[in-house]
Design a protein around this motif. Structure first.
Motif, PDB file in Angstrom:
ATOM      1  N   LEU A  61       0.883  -1.167   0.000  1.00 31.69           N
ATOM      2  CA  LEU A  61       0.000   0.000   0.000  1.00 31.69           C
ATOM      3  C   LEU A  61       0.924   1.222   0.000  1.00 31.69           C
ATOM      4  CD1 LEU A  61      -1.736  -2.374   1.166  1.00 31.69           C
ATOM      5  CD2 LEU A  61      -3.014  -0.656   2.416  1.00 31.69           C
ATOM      6  N   ASP A  62       1.024   1.886  -1.140  1.00 32.61           N
ATOM      7  CA  ASP A  62       2.000   2.962  -1.287  1.00 32.61           C
ATOM      8  C   ASP A  62       1.726   4.064  -0.268  1.00 32.61           C
ATOM      9  OD1 ASP A  62       3.613   5.191  -2.487  1.00 32.61           O
ATOM     10  OD2 ASP A  62       3.893   3.659  -4.037  1.00 32.61           O
ATOM     11  N   GLY A  63       2.784   4.491   0.421  1.00 29.82           N
ATOM     12  CA  GLY A  63       2.636   5.573   1.393  1.00 29.82           C
ATOM     13  C   GLY A  63       1.816   5.202   2.606  1.00 29.82           C
ATOM     14  N   LEU A  64       1.816   3.918   2.986  1.00 28.67           N
ATOM     15  CA  LEU A  64       0.907   3.412   4.031  1.00 28.67           C
ATOM     16  C   LEU A  64       1.041   4.139   5.370  1.00 28.67           C
ATOM     17  CD1 LEU A  64      -1.126   1.308   5.099  1.00 28.67           C
ATOM     18  CD2 LEU A  64       0.818  -0.168   5.601  1.00 28.67           C
TER      19      LEU A  64
ATOM     20  N   GLY B 232      12.189   8.139  -1.472  1.00 24.03           N
ATOM     21  CA  GLY B 232      11.394   8.159  -2.694  1.00 24.03           C
ATOM     22  C   GLY B 232      10.779   6.788  -2.894  1.00 24.03           C
ATOM     23  N   SER B 233       9.787   6.699  -3.802  1.00 22.04           N
ATOM     24  CA  SER B 233       9.131   5.405  -4.001  1.00 22.04           C
ATOM     25  C   SER B 233      10.069   4.372  -4.627  1.00 22.04           C
ATOM     26  CB  SER B 233       7.905   5.574  -4.898  1.00 22.04           C
ATOM     27  OG  SER B 233       6.841   6.125  -4.162  1.00 22.04           O
ATOM     28  N   GLY B 234      11.029   4.812  -5.441  1.00 22.12           N
ATOM     29  CA  GLY B 234      11.969   3.874  -6.070  1.00 22.12           C
ATOM     30  C   GLY B 234      12.801   3.157  -5.028  1.00 22.12           C
TER      31      GLY B 234
ATOM     32  N   MET C 151       5.893   3.611 -13.030  1.00 21.14           N
ATOM     33  CA  MET C 151       7.100   3.674 -12.203  1.00 21.14           C
ATOM     34  C   MET C 151       7.335   2.380 -11.402  1.00 21.14           C
ATOM     35  SD  MET C 151       9.301   5.373 -10.089  1.00 21.14           S
ATOM     36  CE  MET C 151       9.782   5.046  -8.415  1.00 21.14           C
ATOM     37  N   TYR C 152       6.241   1.767 -10.947  1.00 19.90           N
ATOM     38  CA  TYR C 152       6.361   0.591 -10.070  1.00 19.90           C
ATOM     39  C   TYR C 152       6.608  -0.664 -10.899  1.00 19.90           C
ATOM     40  CZ  TYR C 152       4.744   4.310  -7.276  1.00 19.90           C
ATOM     41  OH  TYR C 152       4.666   5.546  -6.691  1.00 19.90           O
ATOM     42  N   ARG C 153       6.044  -0.700 -12.111  1.00 14.30           N
ATOM     43  CA  ARG C 153       6.421  -1.791 -13.007  1.00 14.30           C
ATOM     44  C   ARG C 153       7.892  -1.650 -13.364  1.00 14.30           C
ATOM     45  NH1 ARG C 153       1.504  -0.035 -15.280  1.00 14.30           N
ATOM     46  NH2 ARG C 153       2.502   0.830 -17.136  1.00 14.30           N
TER      47      ARG C 153
ATOM     48  N   PRO D  64      -3.383   5.142  -1.405  1.00  5.95           N
ATOM     49  CA  PRO D  64      -3.089   5.768  -0.099  1.00  5.95           C
ATOM     50  C   PRO D  64      -2.045   6.880  -0.212  1.00  5.95           C
ATOM     51  CG  PRO D  64      -3.163   3.378   0.117  1.00  5.95           C
ATOM     52  CD  PRO D  64      -3.213   3.678  -1.357  1.00  5.95           C
ATOM     53  N   ASP D  65      -1.046   6.683  -1.057  1.00  6.14           N
ATOM     54  CA  ASP D  65      -0.003   7.708  -1.223  1.00  6.14           C
ATOM     55  C   ASP D  65      -0.564   8.962  -1.874  1.00  6.14           C
ATOM     56  OD1 ASP D  65       2.819   8.613  -1.342  1.00  6.14           O
ATOM     57  OD2 ASP D  65       2.492   8.467  -3.508  1.00  6.14           O
ATOM     58  N   LYS D  66      -1.395   8.767  -2.892  1.00  2.24           N
ATOM     59  CA  LYS D  66      -1.963   9.943  -3.579  1.00  2.24           C
ATOM     60  C   LYS D  66      -2.810  10.775  -2.627  1.00  2.24           C
ATOM     61  CE  LYS D  66      -3.648   9.683  -7.851  1.00  2.24           C
ATOM     62  NZ  LYS D  66      -4.426   9.083  -8.963  1.00  2.24           N
TER      63      LYS D  66
ATOM     64  N   GLY E  57       4.065  -0.820   3.428  1.00  6.14           N
ATOM     65  CA  GLY E  57       4.170   0.310   2.508  1.00  6.14           C
ATOM     66  C   GLY E  57       5.622   0.554   2.170  1.00  6.14           C
ATOM     67  N   ASP E  58       5.862   1.353   1.134  1.00  3.70           N
ATOM     68  CA  ASP E  58       7.231   1.653   0.704  1.00  3.70           C
ATOM     69  C   ASP E  58       7.796   2.853   1.463  1.00  3.70           C
ATOM     70  OD1 ASP E  58       5.269   3.203  -0.549  1.00  3.70           O
ATOM     71  OD2 ASP E  58       6.532   3.593  -2.286  1.00  3.70           O
ATOM     72  N   HIS E  59       6.949   3.565   2.194  1.00  7.22           N
ATOM     73  CA  HIS E  59       7.335   4.718   3.014  1.00  7.22           C
ATOM     74  C   HIS E  59       6.053   5.218   3.654  1.00  7.22           C
ATOM     75  CE1 HIS E  59       5.466   7.122  -0.115  1.00  7.22           C
ATOM     76  NE2 HIS E  59       6.173   6.408  -0.988  1.00  7.22           N
ATOM     77  N   SER E  60       6.170   6.219   4.508  1.00  5.46           N
ATOM     78  CA  SER E  60       4.988   6.881   5.062  1.00  5.46           C
ATOM     79  C   SER E  60       4.651   8.104   4.214  1.00  5.46           C
ATOM     80  CB  SER E  60       5.250   7.324   6.508  1.00  5.46           C
ATOM     81  OG  SER E  60       5.437   6.197   7.345  1.00  5.46           O
TER      82      SER E  60
ATOM     83  N   ALA F  42       3.149  14.857   2.059  1.00  3.08           N
ATOM     84  CA  ALA F  42       4.430  14.466   1.444  1.00  3.08           C
ATOM     85  C   ALA F  42       4.897  13.150   2.044  1.00  3.08           C
ATOM     86  CB  ALA F  42       5.479  15.547   1.709  1.00  3.08           C
ATOM     87  N   HIS F  43       5.852  12.521   1.358  1.00  4.26           N
ATOM     88  CA  HIS F  43       6.533  11.366   1.953  1.00  4.26           C
ATOM     89  C   HIS F  43       7.190  11.823   3.262  1.00  4.26           C
ATOM     90  CE1 HIS F  43       7.325   9.137  -2.135  1.00  4.26           C
ATOM     91  NE2 HIS F  43       6.099   9.620  -2.049  1.00  4.26           N
ATOM     92  N   SER F  44       7.390  10.880   4.166  1.00  8.17           N
ATOM     93  CA  SER F  44       8.092  11.230   5.406  1.00  8.17           C
ATOM     94  C   SER F  44       8.990  10.083   5.840  1.00  8.17           C
ATOM     95  CB  SER F  44       7.097  11.569   6.511  1.00  8.17           C
ATOM     96  OG  SER F  44       6.565  10.377   7.070  1.00  8.17           O
TER      97      SER F  44
HETATM   98 ZN    ZN Z   1       5.636   5.381  -2.719  1.00  8.16          ZN
END
Ligand code: ZN
Length: 401
Positions: free
Chosen positions: A22-25, A68-70, A253-255, A296-298, A334-337, A344-346
């Motif tokens: 779940l991106d940005g969980l 970053g998500s990468g 980007m995730y693919r 979730p990230d969006k 998730g890949d980040h918060s 924003a990412h944190s």
């Molecule tokens: Zn992400």
């Protein structure tokens, strides 16, 4: 732990692993003492997995570092992002299924507006529409330079990918040309090392040729280059973990990042439901499956706490069908918060749960940041999660006699 050491322990036998991202969980409460987005969400299925499994918190890169998500995803795939670094150009190119060869240099580029003095007045060309930008990108495709062929593929709105195919090998250590603010001219491509000077010269020549082709456009009359990078020569996921790996994601980007480590990544339509179909269709011939869920990230980046809660609930609703599809071990994280309060990412550590395989009981009876803090795994690095999941699936042999 080095990947080749993991590869020596991973024999190829064992159960199937599902990684559900779940991106940005991870999130933060709206007020002190209140619930985070994940804790406010009604997630009976994640909670059940947490009760029957084990929980913890992970730092995708390192404590205090905002990922970053990468890099966040590379960590989840078992690659230490502090060791395995790559640029956005490569990720963007792989994400639109542009076949990068050895020696190719990929660049994340975008249209911008410059005034008569060459100063940037809009870094995104007035957020030009996809319909308007795609033909412009097509005009930039196929520029031939002395020393390189060049390809351009449109991505979305003002964004496109530039790929140089140089005649002679050259490095990718070239700085971004985006000045980061308006009122200044784009920076000249600048090499950070002697081995990348030829690349910087090629990019400068390409920028000049591109500007000539765009001169008549009222808004998109210049381009900015970022994330100059070449495809890295890394061990593939299958070589490391001994698992044939597949992925389904709605966003390129995730693919791209999944393909970077050799996963068979396919496009899934938006939403959680299509992820069930993707898993059902292809789990049989794979040992590892990565499902990516972006909403979730969006919502977090939009600062919309309630929409992030709803997105997490949507992700929760498909869990029974994911379980039914038959993975032996499920890793949810998730890949980040991306806290809605921060838009924003944190750097905050991200909750995770592992369900399946032999496990110690822990006190976490729901899936959330506070509950995961009491989990059996404590706080680990993101790149350690794959090892825990592989071990739970019976895939890692004893280390030493
Ligand atoms: Zn992400």
């Amino acid at each position: 732990m080095e990947l080749d050491r993991i590869a020596r322990l991973a024999g190829g036998g064992g159960g199937k692993v599902l990684l559900y991202v779940l991106d940005g969980l991870g999130g933060l409460p709206l007020e002190p003492g209140g619930p985070t987005e994940l804790e406010a969400a009604r997630t009976p299925n994640f909670d059940e997995l947490a009760r029957g499994g084990t929980c913890g918190l992970h730092d995708p890169v390192a404590p205090g570092i905002t990922p970053g998500s990468g890099p966040g995803h590379l960590a989840l795939f078992g690659y230490d992002p502090l060791v395995y670094e790559t640029g956005r150009g490569v990720l963007e190119a792989l994400g639109i299924e542009f076949p990068l060869g050895p020696g190719d240099i990929a660049v994340r580029a975008n249209f911008c507006t410059v005034d008569a003095q060459g100063r940037v007045t809009d870094r995104r060309a007035g957020r030009i529409s996809t319909e308007e930008a795609a033909p412009l990108a097509a005009q930039l495709d196929g520029i031939e330079l002395d020393g390189a062929r060049c390809s351009v593929r449109h991505v979305k709105e003002h964004r496109f990918v530039l790929v140089l195919h140089p005649d002679l090998a050259s490095g990718d250590g070239v700085d971004d040309t985006d000045p980061g603010q308006t009122g200044q001219p784009p920076r000249a491509p600048c090499a950070r090392d002697a081995g990348s000077e030829a690349t910087a010269r090629l990019l400068a020549a390409w920028l000049k040729a591109a500007a000539e082709r765009l001169a008549d456009h009222p808004r998109a009359n210049m381009t900015l280059l970022r994330g100059v990078s070449s495809k890295p020569d890394w061990p593939l996921f299958e070589e490391v973990f001994g698992m044939r790996a597949a992925a389904a994601a709605a966003y390129p980007m995730y693919r791209g990042v999944a393909r970077l480590v050799g996963m068979d990544a396919r496009t899934a339509p938006d939403g959680a439901r299509p992820l069930v179909d993707a898993l059902r269709a292809r789990l049989a011939e794979h040992d590892f499956f990565f499902l990516h869920f972006k909403p979730p990230d969006k919502a977090g980046e939009d600062g919309d706490f309630d929409r992030k809660v709803a997105a997490i609930e949507e992700a929760d609703a498909i869990v029974p069908e994911l379980v039914d599809a038959g993975p032996d071990v499920i890793l949810v994280t998730g890949d980040h918060s991306t806290p809605a309060t921060m838009r924003a990412h944190s750097w905050h550590p991200v909750p995770f749960l592992i369900h399946g395989g032999p496990a110690r009981h822990d006190a976490a009876t729901s899936f959330g940041e506070t509950a995961c803090r009491t989990g059996a795994h404590g706080r680990v690095r993101g790149c350690e999660l794959m090892r825990l999941a592989a071990a739970s699936a019976g895939r890692l042999a004893k280390f030493g006699a």
